[in-house]
Design an enzyme around this catalytic site. Structure first.
Site, mmCIF file in Angstrom:
data_model
loop_
_atom_site.group_PDB
_atom_site.id
_atom_site.type_symbol
_atom_site.label_atom_id
_atom_site.label_comp_id
_atom_site.label_asym_id
_atom_site.label_seq_id
_atom_site.Cartn_x
_atom_site.Cartn_y
_atom_site.Cartn_z
ATOM 1 C CB CYS A 1 -2.017 -0.897 -0.836
ATOM 2 S SG CYS A 1 -0.558 -0.225 -1.652
ATOM 3 C CB CYS B 1 1.196 -1.266 0.881
ATOM 4 S SG CYS B 1 0.680 0.348 0.254
#
Length: 321
Positions: A238, A241
């Site tokens: 991600c 993230c």
């Protein structure tokens, strides 16, 4: 957006969406700008100051010694056997491999730098890249760094083919002899963020690998000290993230007396998936704010200023204008 029961029965990455960047409209945002600027500066890998740089230039022997010291944490691989042994010896430690080449040429169909990229590097625009990697390696003692030069020998060309490398420079992250993550053309700051995110060994951020570990952490601080828990929930692959994680690490160090920081990757196992289902997490990254055993708020996104503002708000900091 899929419901939690649906995404529990299917691969998690298919049903958790990545939060899109948003313009901050939070009233606390402007009050944390100075803190956020300081945070950004402290997260940057700085070059040497002019005074230290001048001192180094005036003493060639010192410069050579520093360069050799920087390279000590990066081990160059010369054979396939050496590469396999290094990955096996690392066990569950993170291994970052830089695949590169000495000059512009074709290595058995492997594409190297374009003419523009080569020119930029020769002009100094990319020359700082390797020293930055060396600096990262020095600050991450729990991570192994390997360098593979694809044009060194036929055996190294074969290694690149085996690992599926079609363009250099290329970075691959391994753990337990398996590939975790790959990047091409990544800058030093992003690479540093990747190393932090996948390194998984940062004392300031509690690494949670199951629902039971998360519950135990909440119980530990429920009656013990009443600290605010900031739980960073993300996925292994991600981008946002990874982008926000260096901020989380920095905050965990600067706010250790007030806040407990923890992290969980929702797609690590079924137990983590079940925890996300119970907490209603459907976008990543999501930050859960937990106090006295209960979720008192959450923030979805990767904005550093917004995250700091939310932490201050749930920490009970009064802001004056």
């Amino acid at each position: 957006m899929a419901t939690i029961p649906t995404f529990i029965s299917k691969p998690l990455t298919s049903h958790l969406s990545v939060a899109k960047p948003r313009l901050s409209l939070h009233p606390l945002h402007s009050s944390v700008l100075s803190f956020n600027k300081h945070l950004s500066r402290s997260l940057t890998f700085h070059a040497s100051s002019p005074s230290s740089s001048q001192a180094t230039q005036s003493n060639p022997s010192t410069s050579d010694a520093n360069k050799n010291k920087e390279k000590e944490r990066i081990h160059q691989i010369h054979t396939i056997e050496e590469f396999d042994v290094a990955l096996k010896a690392a066990k569950n430690r993170l291994v970052v491999v830089e695949y590169n080449a000495k000059q512009k040429s074709t290595i058995n169909g492997i594409e190297e730098e374009t003419e523009d990229e080569l020119e930029a590097r020769l002009q100094g625009k990319k020359r700082i890249f390797y020293p930055r990697v060396a600096a990262i390696s020095k600050s991450c003692g729990d991570v192994d760094f390997l360098l593979v030069m694809g044009d060194e020998s036929d055996e190294m060309r074969e290694l690149l083919r085996r690992e599926g490398i079609t363009r250099v420079p290329h970075f691959t992250f391994y753990k337990g002899m398996e590939k975790l993550h790959e990047e091409e053309g990544v800058g030093p700051e992003m690479l540093a963020g990747d190393v932090l995110y996948y390194g998984d060994n940062h004392q300031g951020v509690v690494q949670l690998h199951s629902k039971q570990e998360a519950q135990a952490l909440v119980e530990e601080h429920k009656d013990k000290d009443g600290k605010l828990i900031v739980l960073d929930v993300g996925l292994k692959h991600c981008g946002p993230c990874v982008k926000v994680y260096p901020t989380v690490v920095k905050l965990s160090r600067s706010m250790a007396d007030m806040v407990v920081f923890a992290r969980m990757n929702g797609d690590e196992n079924e137990s983590c998936m079940e925890f996300l289902k119970e907490k209603g997490v459907v976008e990543v990254p999501t930050f859960l704010f937990i106090r006295e055993g209960e979720i008192c708020g959450r923030y979805v996104g990767s904005g550093k200023g917004e995250l700091v503002g939310e932490i201050l708000r749930y920490q009970g900091v009064r802001v004056t204008y």
